[in-house]
Design an enzyme around this catalytic site. Structure first.
Site, mmCIF file in Angstrom:
data_model
loop_
_atom_site.group_PDB
_atom_site.id
_atom_site.type_symbol
_atom_site.label_atom_id
_atom_site.label_comp_id
_atom_site.label_asym_id
_atom_site.label_seq_id
_atom_site.Cartn_x
_atom_site.Cartn_y
_atom_site.Cartn_z
ATOM 1 N N GLY A 65 0.888 -1.227 -0.067
ATOM 2 C CA GLY A 65 0.040 0.009 -0.080
ATOM 3 C C GLY A 65 1.234 2.113 0.054
ATOM 4 N N ALA A 66 0.040 2.139 -0.912
ATOM 5 C CA ALA A 66 1.175 3.657 -0.896
ATOM 6 C C ALA A 66 1.586 3.910 -0.321
ATOM 7 C CB ALA A 66 0.238 3.978 -2.191
ATOM 8 N N ARG A 98 10.572 -1.986 -4.697
ATOM 9 C CA ARG A 98 8.373 -1.831 -5.489
ATOM 10 C C ARG A 98 8.649 -0.790 -6.718
ATOM 11 N NH1 ARG A 98 3.779 -4.061 -3.412
ATOM 12 N NH2 ARG A 98 3.307 -3.862 -5.830
ATOM 13 N N GLN A 212 -6.667 -9.046 -2.809
ATOM 14 C CA GLN A 212 -6.066 -8.261 -1.317
ATOM 15 C C GLN A 212 -7.805 -7.479 -1.060
ATOM 16 O OE1 GLN A 212 -4.340 -7.358 -4.626
ATOM 17 N NE2 GLN A 212 -2.144 -6.834 -4.079
ATOM 18 N N ASP A 253 -0.340 4.532 -6.580
ATOM 19 C CA ASP A 253 0.262 4.400 -6.529
ATOM 20 C C ASP A 253 1.580 5.248 -6.474
ATOM 21 O OD1 ASP A 253 0.718 0.914 -4.811
ATOM 22 O OD2 ASP A 253 -1.423 1.329 -5.567
ATOM 23 N N LYS A 264 -3.476 -0.082 -8.774
ATOM 24 C CA LYS A 264 -3.530 -2.034 -9.109
ATOM 25 C C LYS A 264 -3.764 -2.385 -10.341
ATOM 26 C CE LYS A 264 -1.738 -3.932 -6.652
ATOM 27 N NZ LYS A 264 -0.694 -5.044 -6.362
#
Length: 379
Positions: A65-66, A98, A212, A253, A264
């Site tokens: 998660g950002a 990431r 998720q 993100d 996502k």
């Protein structure tokens, strides 16, 4: 439609176990993470004693998660500094774990800058480490505050776009307390609507291939007592066609300078469906997710993940038989296309909600003005 399938529970925080916390046991400081790959079956914590362990946790999506990645990155630099490891080496490894999530690099950079500044001012390694930790803690606190403001701005926008309440919101992936220092981004808006009595239904995309939405968003919604219904990703179109979606709320993100939104994978098709069906498509993210150094969507580096995430199903507490540790669902040797994210162009985004306010229509000029205002407030 489907109201009879509501799920509810006690109205409390989505999880009693913090997604991330810094601890200082006698044997030395550690970073403790809630392992999100084990949810919802069990709440298991990972203890990271160095940056390399945190890098692995990030890559495996144990922490994700950002906004939370930014916090984790900052704490990772502090952990390296406090334990006497090479800070620059740790920072480089963390920032690259990431590549699409810009908040991770922002958090790493902030803690490393504090560390270097303390050294430049004549401080020793201990004081520099304290500065890095203070920067991480400040980022953690600021994200919690930003989450609350995003929820406020987002709810006001929903009430403006959809007067009368009874909001039926579709969301994708997971954007709650599990990805934030507070109650999240897009999920925090839906939670605010729930608490105000204005949420009729939260539609939760399962979010393939790692689920998720099914594993995490449904978990948080149930713990918050929200009326929610889980759907397969490919059922979203029929839901729009039936007139059952009033708004789409997602996180991000990375947001490029022109307003393109990387989120996502599966977010872009929702934006296309929303435009066709005249449904608002709203992105909720902190200002730190806006990356002025990424000019447009074509410039976003989209992370490509291992094929076994598609060819195998990951199920906590189920014996695994596949090469990737999951249950095979495709013939051995099947190749898979598995981008972690897709990019939605700004013309399909109704609004971007940040802690500093709402951008609508979404343009590069409006985003630049918001970021400039944010920098002035921070200074």
């Amino acid at each position: 439609m489907a109201d009879q399938y509501a799920h509810s529970g006690e109205d409390k925080r989505p999880t009693e176990t913090p997604a991330i916390r810094w601890e200082e046991p006698p044997e030395g400081p550690v970073l403790v993470l809630l392992d999100q790959t084990r949810l919802p079956a069990e709440e298991v914590e990972l203890v990271c004693t160095d940056a390399s362990a945190l890098v692995e946790a990030i890559r495996s999506l144990a922490v994700r998660g950002a906004p939370l990645l930014g916090i984790a990155g900052a704490y990772g630099v502090a952990l390296a500094a406090v334990r006497g490891f090479d800070v620059d080496e740790a920072a480089t490894a963390l920032a690259g774990a990431r590549p699409t999530a810009v908040n991770l690099a922002v958090g790493v950079r902030r803690a490393r800058s504090a560390y270097r500044a303390a050294l430049a001012e004549g401080g020793d390694g201990r004081r520099a480490a304290e500065a890095a930790l203070a920067a991480a803690r400040a980022l953690h606190r600021e994200d919690a505050e930003a989450s609350a403001r995003m929820a406020e701005h987002g709810l006001a926008l929903l009430d403006e776009l959809l007067p009368g309440g009874g909001h039926r919101i579709l969301t994708h992936c997971n954007t709650g307390a599990l990805v934030s220092g507070g109650e999240g981004t897009a999920f925090a808006v839906a939670l605010a609507a729930h608490r105000a009595g204005r949420l009729r239904r939260l539609w939760v995309d399962e979010t393939r291939p790692l689920l998720q939405g099914a594993r995490l968003t449904a978990y948080e919604a149930a713990r918050s007592g929200m009326a929610y219904t889980l759907l397969t990703d490919n059922a979203a179109g029929s839901l729009f066609a039936a007139g059952e979606v009033d708004a789409v709320l997602i996180g991000a993100d990375r947001i490029a300078a022109d307003g393109s939104v990387a989120n996502k994978v599966g977010s872009y098709p929702l934006a296309v469906l929303a435009r066709y069906h005249h449904v608002p498509f709203v992105v909720v993210a902190p200002v730190t997710t806006v990356d002025p150094d990424t000019p447009d969507g074509a410039s976003v580096e989209v992370e490509q993940r291992a094929g076994h995430e598609v060819t195998e199903v990951m199920a906590p507490q189920v014996p695994a038989a596949g090469a990737g540790g999951g249950i095979p669902v495709a013939p051995l040797g099947t190749q898979a296309y598995n981008p972690a994210f897709d990019v939605t162009p700004p013309e399909l985004v109704t609004a971007i909600v940040t802690e500093e306010g709402v951008v609508s229509p979404v343009t590069g000029e409006a985003l630049a003005a918001l970021c400039a205002r944010s920098r002035r407030v921070t200074i």
